[in-house]
Write a protein that holds these residues in place. Structure first.
Motif, PDB file in Angstrom:
ATOM      1  N   PRO A 188      44.444  44.768  40.898  1.00 40.14           N
ATOM      2  CA  PRO A 188      43.938  45.956  41.608  1.00 40.14           C
ATOM      3  C   PRO A 188      42.409  45.981  41.711  1.00 40.14           C
ATOM      4  CG  PRO A 188      45.583  46.567  39.973  1.00 40.14           C
ATOM      5  CD  PRO A 188      45.230  45.134  39.735  1.00 40.14           C
ATOM      6  N   ALA A 189      41.702  45.573  40.618  1.00 39.82           N
ATOM      7  CA  ALA A 189      40.234  45.595  40.639  1.00 39.82           C
ATOM      8  C   ALA A 189      39.699  44.574  41.649  1.00 39.82           C
ATOM      9  CB  ALA A 189      39.707  45.309  39.239  1.00 39.82           C
ATOM     10  N   PHE A 190      40.331  43.407  41.711  1.00 41.82           N
ATOM     11  CA  PHE A 190      39.871  42.384  42.661  1.00 41.82           C
ATOM     12  C   PHE A 190      40.069  42.836  44.103  1.00 41.82           C
ATOM     13  CE2 PHE A 190      40.593  38.650  45.320  1.00 41.82           C
ATOM     14  CZ  PHE A 190      39.420  37.943  45.086  1.00 41.82           C
ATOM     15  N   GLU A 191      41.184  43.476  44.383  1.00 46.53           N
ATOM     16  CA  GLU A 191      41.442  43.939  45.756  1.00 46.53           C
ATOM     17  C   GLU A 191      40.387  44.942  46.213  1.00 46.53           C
ATOM     18  OE1 GLU A 191      45.402  45.418  45.626  1.00 46.53           O
ATOM     19  OE2 GLU A 191      46.324  43.420  45.745  1.00 46.53           O
ATOM     20  N   LYS A 192      39.832  45.727  45.277  1.00 47.14           N
ATOM     21  CA  LYS A 192      38.824  46.731  45.634  1.00 47.14           C
ATOM     22  C   LYS A 192      37.401  46.168  45.642  1.00 47.14           C
ATOM     23  CE  LYS A 192      41.531  50.526  43.623  1.00 47.14           C
ATOM     24  NZ  LYS A 192      41.586  51.539  42.541  1.00 47.14           N
ATOM     25  N   LEU A 193      37.141  45.203  44.770  1.00 43.83           N
ATOM     26  CA  LEU A 193      35.761  44.730  44.582  1.00 43.83           C
ATOM     27  C   LEU A 193      35.573  43.242  44.893  1.00 43.83           C
ATOM     28  CD1 LEU A 193      35.179  46.501  41.146  1.00 43.83           C
ATOM     29  CD2 LEU A 193      34.331  47.261  43.361  1.00 43.83           C
ATOM     30  N   LYS A 194      36.493  42.647  45.645  1.00 44.14           N
ATOM     31  CA  LYS A 194      36.437  41.194  45.853  1.00 44.14           C
ATOM     32  C   LYS A 194      35.165  40.729  46.553  1.00 44.14           C
ATOM     33  CE  LYS A 194      39.452  41.604  49.909  1.00 44.14           C
ATOM     34  NZ  LYS A 194      40.768  41.190  50.465  1.00 44.14           N
ATOM     35  N   ASP A 195      34.478  41.624  47.277  1.00 43.42           N
ATOM     36  CA  ASP A 195      33.254  41.213  47.970  1.00 43.42           C
ATOM     37  C   ASP A 195      32.076  41.058  47.023  1.00 43.42           C
ATOM     38  OD1 ASP A 195      33.455  43.999  47.595  1.00 43.42           O
ATOM     39  OD2 ASP A 195      31.908  44.362  49.109  1.00 43.42           O
ATOM     40  N   ILE A 196      32.215  41.522  45.765  1.00 42.55           N
ATOM     41  CA  ILE A 196      31.119  41.373  44.799  1.00 42.55           C
ATOM     42  C   ILE A 196      31.561  40.607  43.549  1.00 42.55           C
ATOM     43  CG2 ILE A 196      29.934  43.459  45.589  1.00 42.55           C
ATOM     44  CD1 ILE A 196      31.073  44.874  43.074  1.00 42.55           C
ATOM     45  N   LEU A 197      32.763  39.996  43.595  1.00 43.34           N
ATOM     46  CA  LEU A 197      33.287  39.300  42.424  1.00 43.34           C
ATOM     47  C   LEU A 197      33.477  37.812  42.683  1.00 43.34           C
ATOM     48  CD1 LEU A 197      36.081  41.748  41.155  1.00 43.34           C
ATOM     49  CD2 LEU A 197      33.705  41.594  40.372  1.00 43.34           C
ATOM     50  N   GLN A 198      33.237  37.004  41.630  1.00 43.87           N
ATOM     51  CA  GLN A 198      33.603  35.593  41.578  1.00 43.87           C
ATOM     52  C   GLN A 198      34.482  35.418  40.341  1.00 43.87           C
ATOM     53  OE1 GLN A 198      30.020  33.285  41.504  1.00 43.87           O
ATOM     54  NE2 GLN A 198      29.634  33.530  43.692  1.00 43.87           N
ATOM     55  N   VAL A 199      35.728  35.051  40.591  1.00 36.99           N
ATOM     56  CA  VAL A 199      36.705  35.036  39.511  1.00 36.99           C
ATOM     57  C   VAL A 199      37.093  33.608  39.150  1.00 36.99           C
ATOM     58  CG1 VAL A 199      38.990  35.804  38.766  1.00 36.99           C
ATOM     59  CG2 VAL A 199      37.588  37.277  40.222  1.00 36.99           C
ATOM     60  N   GLY A 200      37.121  33.323  37.831  1.00 35.31           N
ATOM     61  CA  GLY A 200      37.581  32.041  37.319  1.00 35.31           C
ATOM     62  C   GLY A 200      38.742  32.260  36.358  1.00 35.31           C
ATOM     63  N   LEU A 201      39.874  31.606  36.625  1.00 36.03           N
ATOM     64  CA  LEU A 201      41.061  31.735  35.781  1.00 36.03           C
ATOM     65  C   LEU A 201      41.149  30.544  34.837  1.00 36.03           C
ATOM     66  CD1 LEU A 201      43.554  32.887  38.550  1.00 36.03           C
ATOM     67  CD2 LEU A 201      42.452  34.335  36.834  1.00 36.03           C
ATOM     68  N   VAL A 202      41.305  30.827  33.523  1.00 42.29           N
ATOM     69  CA  VAL A 202      41.334  29.770  32.511  1.00 42.29           C
ATOM     70  C   VAL A 202      42.627  29.908  31.686  1.00 42.29           C
ATOM     71  CG1 VAL A 202      40.052  28.616  30.658  1.00 42.29           C
ATOM     72  CG2 VAL A 202      38.817  29.953  32.394  1.00 42.29           C
ATOM     73  N   PRO A 203      43.721  29.279  32.133  1.00 37.47           N
ATOM     74  CA  PRO A 203      45.020  29.417  31.460  1.00 37.47           C
ATOM     75  C   PRO A 203      45.187  28.452  30.280  1.00 37.47           C
ATOM     76  CG  PRO A 203      45.296  28.157  33.463  1.00 37.47           C
ATOM     77  CD  PRO A 203      43.846  28.510  33.404  1.00 37.47           C
ATOM     78  N   TYR A 204      44.668  28.826  29.115  1.00 37.46           N
ATOM     79  CA  TYR A 204      44.766  27.962  27.937  1.00 37.46           C
ATOM     80  C   TYR A 204      45.105  28.787  26.686  1.00 37.46           C
ATOM     81  CZ  TYR A 204      43.477  24.356  24.527  1.00 37.46           C
ATOM     82  OH  TYR A 204      43.479  23.433  23.487  1.00 37.46           O
ATOM     83  N   GLY A 205      44.353  29.894  26.516  1.00 41.65           N
ATOM     84  CA  GLY A 205      44.630  30.805  25.393  1.00 41.65           C
ATOM     85  C   GLY A 205      44.311  30.209  24.040  1.00 41.65           C
ATOM     86  N   LYS A 206      45.264  30.366  23.132  1.00 40.38           N
ATOM     87  CA  LYS A 206      45.080  29.916  21.750  1.00 40.38           C
ATOM     88  C   LYS A 206      45.738  28.561  21.506  1.00 40.38           C
ATOM     89  CE  LYS A 206      44.600  34.500  19.641  1.00 40.38           C
ATOM     90  NZ  LYS A 206      45.122  35.461  18.625  1.00 40.38           N
TER      91      LYS A 206
END
Length: 343
Positions: A188-206
């Protein structure tokens, strides 16, 4: 009598001249005609009767002659002969021209016309290219003018440049907290603020990275199935460059990630991407290499990861509690640019 003989001689000479002019092209020499010598005849002892007879004959020849008329006729004849002579000369010249003797005949060429005809298509191409070049130059000139006008119109005005925030989400695919954050906070936050966000997904965890005899394996918190799911997510984030699609596919997969390959295929194709490239990445060393890189990023975090998911905003882990509860609100609060319309 002598005077009569002289006149006869003159007449004969005129006649000879006329004949000479008329036959000038056919004769090379003129015949010689000697006038009769009356004194010679007398000296040889001619009888008086014969002399008288000859005198009578000569008197016949001495008939009166109109000299003016004779001269006029002679002139007319000479003029006619001159005209005919000119005509013959012209005819000879014409014969020479036809035979090519002594006459230089310059051939009339049609080089230009033939060249024009032969190169007609090439000329048209050149003209077409020239026209296209002129039109292109004209358009380019108009474009530059418009740009200058826009620049001139905007001169002195401040152009608002929106700063962006770099967001990194450290998660693991079978973690319930990770699932809740991605589906209820991140999307939801990305859909509203995607014009000011750069998102990196890091699927590793613990998870832990193990290397033995040059072979890399992983030990994940929720077992081997989670390691497989992490690799699927890692390949999606590496191959699909569109951030919006990345987040949408991860959102789809993490909802039911118990069978990573099955749900992965379904979600990737649902969003218009090819599963074959993702599947090839997962089953090759490429997927392993990408996930190892994700682990290196996770282990470099300072402070170290103690809770999953961990979210950084511009490299900072500050205020994790509020981030997990209302990510959108925290982003609006920490944004350094002009107030965003959704905030």
């Amino acid at each position: 009598m002598d005077m009569g003989g002289g006149r006869l001689i003159r007449i004969m000479i005129l006649v000879l001249v006329m004949v000479l002019v008329w036959k000038i092209w056919d004769y090379s020499s003129l015949p010689v005609l000697e006038p009769p010598s009356f004194n010679a005849e007398i000296s040889k002892g001619m009888s008086s009767s014969k002399l008288q007879s000859d005198q009578e004959q000569n008197s016949v020849l001495q008939a009166p002659v109109d000299e003016e008329q004779l001269l006029q006729e002679t002139r007319t004849t000479i003029h006619t002969l001159e005209n005919e002579s000119d005509t013959e000369i012209r005819e000879e010249k014409q014969d020479l021209i036809q035979k090519g003797e002594g006459i230089v005949i310059r051939p009339i060429t049609k080089k230009k016309k033939l060249t024009d005809k032969g190169n007609n298509s090439e000329t048209m191409k050149i003209k077409s290219k020239k026209k296209e070049h002129e039109e292109s130059g004209k358009l380019e000139k108009e474009k530059k003018i418009k740009e200058k006008e826009i620049e001139k119109g905007q001169k002195g005005k401040e152009v608002a440049v929106k700063p962006t925030m770099r967001i990194e989400i450290y998660y693991e695919v079978l973690c319930s907290d990770s699932r809740n954050f991605i589906m209820k906070q991140l999307t939801p936050a990305f859909e509203k603020l995607k014009d000011i966000l750069q998102v990196g997904l890091v699927p590793y965890g613990k998870a832990k990275t193990l290397e033995e005899n040059g072979k890399v394996t992983f030990d994940c918190q929720h077992g081997p199935r989670e390691c497989e799911g992490n690799i699927v997510h890692a390949c999606v984030t590496n191959i699909i460059k569109d951030e919006a699609k990345q987040i949408a596919i991860v959102h789809c997969m993490i909802d039911r990630n118990e069978q990573p390959m099955v749900v992965g295929k379904k979600c990737v194709e649902k969003h218009g991407e090819k599963w074959a490239s993702i599947s090839s990445c997962v089953t090759s060393d490429k997927g392993t290499s990408i996930l190892k890189h994700m682990g290196d990023m996770t282990h470099r975090l300072k402070p170290e990861v103690t809770f999953i998911p961990t979210i950084t905003i511009n490299g900072s882990q500050e205020d994790q509690k509020h981030i997990l509860l209302d990510f959108h609100k925290v982003l609006c609060k920490r944004y350094k640019g002009p107030r965003h319309p959704s905030c």
